[in-house]
Scaffold this motif. Sequence first.
Motif, PDB file in Angstrom:
ATOM      1  N   THR A  54       0.899  -1.113  -0.025  1.00 10.88           N
ATOM      2  CA  THR A  54       0.113  -0.088  -0.064  1.00 10.88           C
ATOM      3  C   THR A  54       0.655   1.288   0.137  1.00 10.88           C
ATOM      4  O   THR A  54       0.464   2.168  -0.670  1.00 10.88           O
ATOM      5  CB  THR A  54      -0.803   0.097   1.119  1.00 10.88           C
ATOM      6  OG1 THR A  54      -1.802  -1.199   1.177  1.00 10.88           O
ATOM      7  CG2 THR A  54      -1.785   1.266   1.316  1.00 10.88           C
ATOM      8  N   LEU A  55       1.903   1.235   0.908  1.00 12.57           N
ATOM      9  CA  LEU A  55       2.853   2.327   0.803  1.00 12.57           C
ATOM     10  C   LEU A  55       3.469   2.729  -0.468  1.00 12.57           C
ATOM     11  O   LEU A  55       3.751   3.700  -0.927  1.00 12.57           O
ATOM     12  CB  LEU A  55       3.800   2.237   1.804  1.00 12.57           C
ATOM     13  CG  LEU A  55       5.079   3.421   1.938  1.00 12.57           C
ATOM     14  CD1 LEU A  55       4.238   4.700   2.396  1.00 12.57           C
ATOM     15  CD2 LEU A  55       5.864   3.007   2.969  1.00 12.57           C
ATOM     16  N   ASP A  56       3.944   1.611  -1.262  1.00 15.18           N
ATOM     17  CA  ASP A  56       4.402   1.669  -2.529  1.00 15.18           C
ATOM     18  C   ASP A  56       3.555   2.224  -3.493  1.00 15.18           C
ATOM     19  O   ASP A  56       3.657   3.053  -4.166  1.00 15.18           O
ATOM     20  CB  ASP A  56       4.961  -0.055  -3.118  1.00 15.18           C
ATOM     21  CG  ASP A  56       5.879   0.268  -4.076  1.00 15.18           C
ATOM     22  OD1 ASP A  56       7.010   0.850  -3.915  1.00 15.18           O
ATOM     23  OD2 ASP A  56       5.554  -0.295  -5.100  1.00 15.18           O
ATOM     24  N   VAL A  57       2.398   1.676  -3.362  1.00 17.45           N
ATOM     25  CA  VAL A  57       1.298   2.205  -4.415  1.00 17.45           C
ATOM     26  C   VAL A  57       0.928   3.767  -4.423  1.00 17.45           C
ATOM     27  O   VAL A  57       1.093   4.543  -5.260  1.00 17.45           O
ATOM     28  CB  VAL A  57      -0.027   1.189  -4.415  1.00 17.45           C
ATOM     29  CG1 VAL A  57      -1.346   1.963  -5.014  1.00 17.45           C
ATOM     30  CG2 VAL A  57       0.184  -0.076  -4.855  1.00 17.45           C
ATOM     31  N   LEU A  58       0.719   4.109  -3.170  1.00 22.30           N
ATOM     32  CA  LEU A  58       0.370   5.423  -2.722  1.00 22.30           C
ATOM     33  C   LEU A  58       1.390   6.303  -2.977  1.00 22.30           C
ATOM     34  O   LEU A  58       1.250   7.483  -3.189  1.00 22.30           O
ATOM     35  CB  LEU A  58      -0.343   5.537  -1.255  1.00 22.30           C
ATOM     36  CG  LEU A  58      -1.606   4.777  -1.132  1.00 22.30           C
ATOM     37  CD1 LEU A  58      -2.017   4.897   0.383  1.00 22.30           C
ATOM     38  CD2 LEU A  58      -2.518   5.052  -2.171  1.00 22.30           C
ATOM     39  N   SER A  59       2.769   5.911  -2.780  1.00 23.24           N
ATOM     40  CA  SER A  59       3.875   6.839  -2.738  1.00 23.24           C
ATOM     41  C   SER A  59       4.291   6.900  -4.172  1.00 23.24           C
ATOM     42  O   SER A  59       5.449   7.637  -4.673  1.00 23.24           O
ATOM     43  CB  SER A  59       5.123   6.236  -2.005  1.00 23.24           C
ATOM     44  OG  SER A  59       5.720   4.992  -2.474  1.00 23.24           O
ATOM     45  N   GLY A  60       3.776   6.081  -5.137  1.00 22.24           N
ATOM     46  CA  GLY A  60       4.352   5.938  -6.421  1.00 22.24           C
ATOM     47  C   GLY A  60       5.507   5.181  -6.922  1.00 22.24           C
ATOM     48  O   GLY A  60       6.326   5.587  -7.636  1.00 22.24           O
ATOM     49  N   GLY A  61       5.666   4.160  -5.934  1.00 24.98           N
ATOM     50  CA  GLY A  61       6.876   3.200  -6.139  1.00 24.98           C
ATOM     51  C   GLY A  61       8.140   3.583  -5.305  1.00 24.98           C
ATOM     52  O   GLY A  61       9.160   3.320  -5.650  1.00 24.98           O
ATOM     53  N   ARG A  62       7.767   4.061  -4.128  1.00 22.12           N
ATOM     54  CA  ARG A  62       8.773   4.559  -3.228  1.00 22.12           C
ATOM     55  C   ARG A  62       9.265   3.672  -1.979  1.00 22.12           C
ATOM     56  O   ARG A  62      10.076   4.008  -1.058  1.00 22.12           O
ATOM     57  CB  ARG A  62       8.755   6.250  -2.906  1.00 22.12           C
ATOM     58  CG  ARG A  62       8.803   6.958  -4.240  1.00 22.12           C
ATOM     59  CD  ARG A  62       8.810   8.271  -3.824  1.00 22.12           C
ATOM     60  NE  ARG A  62       7.620   8.831  -3.331  1.00 22.12           N
ATOM     61  CZ  ARG A  62       6.989   9.602  -2.309  1.00 22.12           C
ATOM     62  NH1 ARG A  62       8.092   9.992  -1.512  1.00 22.12           N
ATOM     63  NH2 ARG A  62       6.026   9.954  -2.014  1.00 22.12           N
ATOM     64  N   ALA A  63       8.523   2.729  -1.884  1.00 19.17           N
ATOM     65  CA  ALA A  63       8.688   2.104  -0.640  1.00 19.17           C
ATOM     66  C   ALA A  63       9.515   0.829  -0.657  1.00 19.17           C
ATOM     67  O   ALA A  63       9.958   0.342  -1.672  1.00 19.17           O
ATOM     68  CB  ALA A  63       7.369   1.568  -0.250  1.00 19.17           C
TER      69      ALA A  63
END
Length: 293
Positions: free
Chosen positions: A97-106
């Motif tokens: 979820t963090l990766d999706v919402l950050s645009g691939g930054r997790a």
Amino acid sequence: MKLGLHLYDFHWPVGADQAGPTLARIAQTAEASGFDRISVPDHVWQSHHLNGPEREMLVGYTTLGYLCAHTSRIKLLALATASPYWAPVLLAKTVTTLDVLSGGRAWLGIGAGDYEEEAHASGLPFPALKERYERLEEMLQICLRMWQGQQGDERPYEGKHYRIGRTLNLPQSLTRPHPPILIAGGGEQRTLRLVARYASACNLRPGPDIPKKLEILRQHCEAEGRDYHAIEKTCAGAFDVGEDGSRVGELIKQLQDLAAMGIETVLGVVPHVYQIKQLEVIGREVIPAVAEL
């Protein structure tokens, strides 16, 4: 060499109502100054190294979600997720979820856990060390299973400690094949073996034994058939340039010494980070000076 900002002291001279704006200002300054990533702890108590549990602590993944909304480029991770506290599926979904919402930054930063007093007093799981490592490895396997393929590998997972009937993960992470995995710790027989087997990066304590630790990691990579050079070598540190910038040269020398030992990225604590000025000095004078190390 790349520098990351590690935020672990939230004892700021502002009220709780200003914690959010202060955190956003720190993160935005770090991003504008050229820091590569921001990491936060995964604890409910503050460490005894920083005056103990009566000191303020913001919970890790909620903080990363807030940072995600107030930045656009900088990478985000927990240093390190306390694996005993988490169910594997919830952790995989949280990082996804963090990766999706950050645009691939997790990133998934993870370790076996080390704050026994916190866990026991807070009612959180904290089994014996051998079991924590067994569970950590199974957790890594489950996360990777859930990140496999376009829609994940949904086959059941049967381990010694975890049994997952369907490893479903939708939406999938934007980072493919999966968010990078950093495993924290320098344990020579267990932690570094797990790094060689599963991780994109290690994270070591700074000190003269770094070359020895990296040589052992190299040996584990050879045993696992893994390219040693594909693993990013990181360590923790402190970025103290002084309130007036008088320690810039000293910090650059420390980073040069770490680079000479094989470290590629340092995740550092900045004293009085809420004052912002030291972040700006590091961005202006330190990050360009070490970029080619």
